[in-house]
Enzyme design. Structure first.
Site, PDB file in Angstrom:
ATOM      1  N   GLU A   1       0.810  -1.218   0.000  1.00 28.60           N
ATOM      2  CA  GLU A   1       0.000   0.000   0.000  1.00 28.60           C
ATOM      3  C   GLU A   1       0.845   1.271   0.000  1.00 28.60           C
ATOM      4  O   GLU A   1       0.334   2.361  -0.288  1.00 28.60           O
ATOM      5  CB  GLU A   1      -0.929   0.014   1.221  1.00 28.60           C
TER       6      GLU A   1
ATOM      7  N   GLU B   1       7.104 -21.888   8.528  1.00 29.24           N
ATOM      8  CA  GLU B   1       7.349 -20.950   9.618  1.00 29.24           C
ATOM      9  C   GLU B   1       8.168 -21.570  10.753  1.00 29.24           C
ATOM     10  O   GLU B   1       8.683 -20.871  11.611  1.00 29.24           O
ATOM     11  CB  GLU B   1       6.038 -20.393  10.165  1.00 29.24           C
TER      12      GLU B   1
END
Length: 310
Positions: A92, A123
């Site tokens: 963004e 992860e």
């Protein structure tokens, strides 16, 4: 043959974010309105949790602004929901602040595929965390922000440790205190939101807290760098009808001119809102506005002051 799941060296069951939430007891027996009301009541606690971390958030904003001013980068790293929130905030920044896509980056466990497909196994790998961060070549002018609700994600902890060893400033964003991620970073932003409505679903309150914090970090740093004028998003790209209307409104509001004047100046500025603002506020031609903006590194207020003094 199923892959054996590696056991985490640290149990998560004692963490506040993993505890059952008493307010949501028998949630599956509630009506839709009751479920929504319970979630809403719990969400209302998030802002207060983030508020308690404001001093650390402010310190991080200053570190990021300083790094970017020196040509460094902001690099987010996370896994699962945390990694996706990192990707969201990074993606963004270019349309909001007209930054180079390389300025704010993200690393997510499992790579780009993890943005739309769960890749939880990745992860747990410290090796992968170090390897992926190494690809970014972090250095003294960079700020690396590790995001993990539990604060114990091996991928993220290892990535932050790697960045710190290579002289980058490191930040932990987590929702549990005294975590390995907190200990690995220079600065820890801890938003203790407590148990989730759905126990262990850290995409809920913890995710909301992380989203709020990342928005503060990037928006705060960009504001400090002068990519915001007053509270106006001046680096808007005028690429479609909606954005052109937004750009015109911003020029009108910031310069206190009529719509007609805003339209004429924006056109003369090549549809560049910051250039149009400098032209209007300092009463200078386009070429001079571009020149002072470049010397001010995009800081519109500073560029206006410089143009006025010439």
């Amino acid at each position: 043959m199923k892959r054996a799941i590696k056991k985490s060296p640290t149990k998560l069951s004692h963490l506040p974010t993993e505890q059952p939430n008493r307010a949501a007891k028998n949630l599956d027996q509630k009506s839709s309105l009751e479920i929504a009301s319970i979630i809403n009541a719990e969400d209302a606690k998030v802002a207060a949790a983030v508020k308690r971390a404001l001093p650390q958030i402010a310190r991080t904003i200053d570190l990021i602004a300083k790094a970017l001013k020196q040509g460094g980068r902001l690099i987010y790293v996370g896994a699962g929901t945390s990694g996706r929130l990192a990707a969201l905030d990074a993606s963004e920044c270019p349309p909001t602040f007209n930054t180079d896509p390389k300025t704010v980056q993200f690393v997510i466990a499992g790579g780009i595929k993890a943005l739309h497909t769960a890749t939880e196994a990745s992860e747990d790998s410290r090796e992968l965390g170090q390897r992926e961060m190494a690809k970014k070549k972090p250095g003294k002018n960079d700020v690396v922000v590790g995001i993990a609700a539990s604060g114990r994600t091996p991928f993220t902890v290892a990535a932050v440790e790697y960045a710190r060893r290579h002289s980058a400033k490191t930040i932990a964003v987590t929702c549990n205190a005294s975590s390995p991620l907190e200990k690995a970073a220079h600065v820890a932003i801890v938003a203790e939101v407590g148990p989730e409505v759905i126990a262990g679903s850290s995409r809920m309150k913890a995710g909301t807290a992380q989203k709020m914090i990342l928005s503060m970090l990037s928006s705060g740093a960009m504001t400090r760098l002068g990519y915001v004028y007053g509270n106006l998003m001046i680096n808007v790209h005028v690429k479609n009808y909606k954005l052109r209307e937004r750009g015109l409104t911003i020029v009108q509001q910031a310069a206190g001119v009529t719509r007609k004047t805003a339209e004429q100046t924006l056109q003369a500025a090549g549809d560049d809102v910051p250039v149009a603002l400098v032209m209007l506020q300092a009463e200078v031609p386009r070429a001079q506005a571009i020149k002072v903006l470049k010397s001010a590194r995009g800081n519109v207020r500073q560029a206006i002051a410089t143009a006025r003094s010439l």
